[in-house]
Design a protein around this motif. Structure first.
Motif, PDB file in Angstrom:
ATOM      1  N   UNK A  69       0.823  -1.217   0.000  1.00 48.35           N
ATOM      2  CA  UNK A  69       0.000   0.000   0.000  1.00 48.35           C
ATOM      3  C   UNK A  69       0.853   1.261   0.000  1.00 48.35           C
ATOM      4  N   UNK A  71       3.293   2.343   1.747  1.00 47.62           N
ATOM      5  CA  UNK A  71       3.892   3.005   2.896  1.00 47.62           C
ATOM      6  C   UNK A  71       5.398   2.998   2.701  1.00 47.62           C
ATOM      7  N   UNK A  94      -3.861   6.413  -4.224  1.00 42.57           N
ATOM      8  CA  UNK A  94      -5.105   6.636  -3.487  1.00 42.57           C
ATOM      9  C   UNK A  94      -6.115   5.533  -3.771  1.00 42.57           C
ATOM     10  N   UNK A  97      -5.032   2.428  -1.919  1.00 39.71           N
ATOM     11  CA  UNK A  97      -5.173   2.509  -0.456  1.00 39.71           C
ATOM     12  C   UNK A  97      -6.622   2.379  -0.011  1.00 39.71           C
ATOM     13  N   UNK A 104      -1.742  -2.398  12.248  1.00 36.07           N
ATOM     14  CA  UNK A 104      -0.345  -2.225  12.615  1.00 36.07           C
ATOM     15  C   UNK A 104      -0.029  -2.892  13.943  1.00 36.07           C
ATOM     16  N   UNK A 110      -6.230   6.805  16.368  1.00 33.03           N
ATOM     17  CA  UNK A 110      -6.065   8.247  16.532  1.00 33.03           C
ATOM     18  C   UNK A 110      -6.517   8.625  17.943  1.00 33.03           C
ATOM     19  N   UNK A 112      -6.963  11.265  19.630  1.00 35.87           N
ATOM     20  CA  UNK A 112      -7.805  12.428  19.908  1.00 35.87           C
ATOM     21  C   UNK A 112      -9.233  12.211  19.442  1.00 35.87           C
ATOM     22  N   UNK A 126     -12.875   9.744   2.877  1.00 34.50           N
ATOM     23  CA  UNK A 126     -12.301   9.132   1.674  1.00 34.50           C
ATOM     24  C   UNK A 126     -13.408   8.619   0.754  1.00 34.50           C
ATOM     25  N   UNK A 170     -11.803  -0.496  12.279  1.00 34.43           N
ATOM     26  CA  UNK A 170     -11.584   0.739  11.537  1.00 34.43           C
ATOM     27  C   UNK A 170     -11.209   0.440  10.084  1.00 34.43           C
TER      28      UNK A 170
ATOM     29  N   UNK B 276       0.974   7.464  13.219  1.00 35.13           N
ATOM     30  CA  UNK B 276      -0.238   8.248  12.957  1.00 35.13           C
ATOM     31  C   UNK B 276      -0.303   8.647  11.484  1.00 35.13           C
ATOM     32  N   UNK B 278       1.183   7.034   9.122  1.00 37.04           N
ATOM     33  CA  UNK B 278       1.006   5.814   8.336  1.00 37.04           C
ATOM     34  C   UNK B 278      -0.439   5.354   8.351  1.00 37.04           C
ATOM     35  N   UNK B 279      -1.066   5.445   9.542  1.00 35.83           N
ATOM     36  CA  UNK B 279      -2.461   5.020   9.626  1.00 35.83           C
ATOM     37  C   UNK B 279      -3.327   5.911   8.738  1.00 35.83           C
ATOM     38  N   UNK B 280      -3.044   7.220   8.750  1.00 36.29           N
ATOM     39  CA  UNK B 280      -3.822   8.141   7.916  1.00 36.29           C
ATOM     40  C   UNK B 280      -3.582   7.838   6.440  1.00 36.29           C
ATOM     41  N   UNK B 281      -2.315   7.617   6.079  1.00 38.00           N
ATOM     42  CA  UNK B 281      -1.989   7.299   4.682  1.00 38.00           C
ATOM     43  C   UNK B 281      -2.673   6.011   4.248  1.00 38.00           C
ATOM     44  N   UNK B 282      -2.587   4.988   5.105  1.00 37.66           N
ATOM     45  CA  UNK B 282      -3.089   3.683   4.677  1.00 37.66           C
ATOM     46  C   UNK B 282      -4.610   3.698   4.522  1.00 37.66           C
ATOM     47  N   UNK B 283      -5.263   4.700   5.129  1.00 38.67           N
ATOM     48  CA  UNK B 283      -6.708   4.839   4.956  1.00 38.67           C
ATOM     49  C   UNK B 283      -7.050   5.494   3.636  1.00 38.67           C
ATOM     50  N   UNK B 284      -6.068   6.127   3.022  1.00 38.61           N
ATOM     51  CA  UNK B 284      -6.321   6.821   1.774  1.00 38.61           C
ATOM     52  C   UNK B 284      -6.608   8.300   1.949  1.00 38.61           C
ATOM     53  N   UNK B 285      -6.342   8.843   3.153  1.00 39.75           N
ATOM     54  CA  UNK B 285      -6.536  10.281   3.336  1.00 39.75           C
ATOM     55  C   UNK B 285      -5.479  11.045   2.536  1.00 39.75           C
ATOM     56  N   UNK B 286      -5.883  12.156   1.969  1.00 34.89           N
ATOM     57  CA  UNK B 286      -4.925  12.989   1.242  1.00 34.89           C
ATOM     58  C   UNK B 286      -4.110  13.822   2.229  1.00 34.89           C
ATOM     59  N   UNK B 289      -5.959  16.412   4.194  1.00 26.89           N
ATOM     60  CA  UNK B 289      -6.926  15.756   5.086  1.00 26.89           C
ATOM     61  C   UNK B 289      -6.223  15.177   6.301  1.00 26.89           C
ATOM     62  N   UNK B 292      -5.138  17.984   8.602  1.00 26.71           N
ATOM     63  CA  UNK B 292      -6.222  18.680   9.290  1.00 26.71           C
ATOM     64  C   UNK B 292      -6.933  17.787  10.295  1.00 26.71           C
ATOM     65  N   UNK B 293      -7.122  16.517   9.937  1.00 30.72           N
ATOM     66  CA  UNK B 293      -7.937  15.652  10.787  1.00 30.72           C
ATOM     67  C   UNK B 293      -7.126  14.884  11.814  1.00 30.72           C
ATOM     68  N   UNK B 294      -5.904  14.534  11.476  1.00 33.22           N
ATOM     69  CA  UNK B 294      -5.134  13.642  12.340  1.00 33.22           C
ATOM     70  C   UNK B 294      -3.951  14.354  12.979  1.00 33.22           C
ATOM     71  N   UNK B 297      -4.577  18.393  14.841  1.00 33.09           N
ATOM     72  CA  UNK B 297      -5.288  18.427  16.126  1.00 33.09           C
ATOM     73  C   UNK B 297      -4.413  17.919  17.265  1.00 33.09           C
TER      74      UNK B 297
END
Lengths: 263, 379
Positions: A69, A71, A94, A97, A104, A110, A112, A126, A170, B276, B278-286, B289, B292-294, B297
């Motif tokens: 993917x 990474x 994209x 992914x 992991x 996340x 927060x 997404x 998730x 963090x 990597x998790x955002x990337x692996x979800x496909x967030x740009x 995004x 701003x989201x991960x 904050x």
């Protein structure tokens, strides 16, 4: 380079949508600086196949699945996922992914966001799923991993095993075609490993395509269709679990299995 | 067991309760309560005891004298220093009272001062959705907050839409501090975030530009920048353009604070684990995004103490405009001392200015603590 040889080995072309091969890796190499981490990786994964990747630490198994993917970037060779070639093209990355979920070793939830928000973030941003719908889907998956009652808590308030199950939920919320697991139980206390493995076994029963890097040989024996052994950045041996464990072919495989099964 | 609740231990049994039956007992008074607190915090050791006694003695010496000067012996009315002194020997607050309008509005025309008051009310309304996230219709409200600096600029300067034009050199006193402070705070945070992200970028040119800017800003004193704003900038703009001095100061103060802000936020960004991203990337967030989201904050939450620290420093630095001839609250105070009727009352002026700044800065610091507590998600 090495195109002809590749075609012989895999016997199929990754970019053809009709084929059953959901992941095709051909002659893939990767370097960290001068260090050659992955050497000539060839691997074809069929849809719904469950593969366990094992090997000593530093053998490149995590790096290999992280290439799927993007990474990690590979420097040579081809990777096709669901018929899409992984190149520097961000659009393809994209697209891939979206279809590939990843779990992991350290959960990477996340902190927060609440458990529910962790699960709805991907679908909302997404996949542009409406919030209500995304929450309904998230609750469904949280029920499947048996922690719906924790939905409004924050990850820091959960045990390691619960966090890892949230991480699985998730990923599933994105409705992926493939799930990658990078040592999902290595950071867990022994009493929590089972709850995560049970969740993964249930997931396997639903027909999900899974690539799992793990040292849990019991899981490999019961769930895997194929076990891959890596060492020194190469795939040394791959076979169905029974012959793999009963009758390993390669010296290094034998040594590894004797070490890991000894205790 | 028959003796499961018997407090006397039976030989052979290690515990009076069966396994799993032991109830939670209340903690002994030696680990909680006021007596315990005083014992551990004030008289924990010989050194502690001595220091506590010394502190009590100093407070006993200072506090009553202060109260005496501030309140008991203070004169609140009077038309000159002499009249004050005739009443009492303490502070002469009549001096501050007689010049309060000047302290607050500077030289802003008297009949137009409602515009300053109105912009303060509007400022309070603009702050509500920024400071508190539970307000209804927060999204729409925030749009108003984003527009507020421009509304306020129009309201204060005027010249369009029927409002009489007030040149910015009439701005002064507390109002000038607030104008510069609020502008600096409002713009330095977003600019600082962009600089911090730029400094971490993979694009070499962007990174170099950001690093160069931050290092330049941090290497030059603010006073120098203000002089540059006052004197040199007019060389760089085409002749004939009227580039308002206040705007130049606002730009310099904002850029100065952004440089520091960028470094504070970079510290927060570095504390975010790679997982963090990597998790955002692996979800496909740009990229934006996931920022701003991960990432932001969490990074901003970690940086709150540093951010508020920069805000407070910026706010206090607004008094430096005195070096280029603008009279803020401190400048007005100093120039008031020249009045022959009130000569020699510098203590009152500086105490008044200090109290004003202390209250504003203390509120900011308290709010930041509230925010930290609220954003804490528990471990």
């Amino acid at each position: 380079m090495a195109e002809t040889q590749t075609a012989e080995r895999t016997g199929s072309i990754g970019s053809s949508k009709g084929s059953d091969d959901i992941i095709v890796i051909r002659n893939m190499h990767k370097w960290y600086g001068d260090f050659h981490v992955l050497k000539n990786i060839n691997l074809t994964v069929k849809s719904k196949e469950r593969i366990v990747v094992c090997g000593p630490s530093g053998s490149g198994k995590s790096t290999m699945i992280r290439c799927i993917n993007r990474l990690e970037e590979h420097q040579q060779g081809d990777i096709f996922v669901d018929g899409i070639e992984l190149t520097n093209d961000l659009k393809n990355i994209d697209l891939i992914r979206r279809e590939v979920g990843m779990v992991f070793q350290h959960f990477n939830l996340f902190p927060h966001l609440s458990v529910l928000e962790n699960c709805t973030l991907g679908p909302i941003w997404v996949r542009q799923t409406p919030k209500k719908e995304a929450e309904a889907i998230a609750m469904q998956y949280l029920e499947r991993v048996k922690i719906p009652e924790q939905a409004l808590k924050f990850p820091g308030q959960l045990s390691g095993g619960q966090q890892q199950r949230v991480a699985i939920a998730r990923s599933l919320c994105m409705n992926p075609k493939i799930m990658l697991f990078d040592e999902p139980t290595s950071a867990l206390d022994p009493e929590m490993i089972k709850e995560v493995l049970d969740t993964m076994i249930e997931l396997a029963d639903t027909g999900m395509t899974m690539l799992v890097v793990t040292h849990e040989m019991g899981f490999a024996k019961t769930v895997a269709d194929r076990v891959i052994f890596m060492d020194g950045g190469e795939i040394i041996e791959q076979n169905e679990p029974n012959p793999f464990f009963e009758n390993p072919q390669h010296e290094r495989t034998k040594l590894f299995l004797s070490q890991i099964l000894a205790h | 067991m028959a003796n499961s609740h018997n407090p006397d231990m039976t030989p052979g049994l290690t515990n009076a309760y069966d396994p799993g039956e032991h109830p939670d007992w209340p903690a002994p008074s030696s680990v909680k309560g006021p007596v315990h607190w005083i014992k551990t915090n004030l008289f924990g050791s010989v050194t502690n005891t001595l220091l506590t006694l010394l502190a009590i003695y100093l407070l006993y010496k200072i506090i009553p004298a202060l109260v005496q000067w501030f309140f008991v012996d203070a004169a609140y009315t009077g038309a000159s220093r002499k009249e004050c002194e005739a009443q009492a020997g303490g502070a002469c607050w009549a001096f501050i009272g007689s010049r309060l309008q000047l302290f607050i509005y500077g030289f802003y025309p008297e009949v137009q001062r409602w515009r300053v008051n109105l912009s303060v009310v509007l400022l309070a309304a603009a702050l509500v959705p920024i400071l508190f996230d539970q307000v209804p219709q927060r999204g729409k409200w925030l749009i108003y907050s984003a527009l507020y600096p421009f509304i306020a600029a129009w309201l204060l300067v005027g010249g369009i839409g029927g409002l009489e034009y007030v040149p910015t050199d009439k701005f002064g006193g507390l109002m000038l501090n607030v104008v510069i402070g609020v502008t600096g705070i409002a713009f330095s945070l977003p600019i600082g975030i962009c600089l911090a992200l730029g400094r971490q970028s993979h694009l070499p040119i962007l990174r170099i530009v950001c690093v160069a800017f931050i290092e330049f800003i941090r290497g030059v004193p603010l006073i120098t920048l203000l002089f540059v704003a006052a004197v040199m900038l007019s060389y760089f703009v085409p002749p004939g353009t009227n580039f308002d001095l206040l705007v130049r100061m606002l730009i310099m103060v904002t850029l100065f604070a952004s440089g520091y802000m960028a470094e504070v936020i970079r510290g927060g960004l570095q504390a975010i684990p790679k997982g963090q991203y990597e998790a955002a990337d692996s979800m496909g967030l740009k990229y934006w995004q996931s920022m701003r989201l991960i990432v932001l904050p969490q990074a901003l939450k970690i940086s709150i103490p540093g951010i508020v620290n920069t805000f407070i420093a910026l706010y206090k630095d607004t008094t430096l405009v005195i070096v280029i001839g603008r009279l803020d609250i401190l400048g007005i105070g100093r120039s008031s001392l020249a009045d022959s009727k009130w000569q020699g009352l510098s203590t009152e002026v500086y105490v008044f200015v200090a109290v004003f700044f202390f209250i504003s800065c203390f509120l900011m610091s308290r709010y930041s603590l509230y925010l930290e507590k609220k954003l804490h998600t528990g471990h």
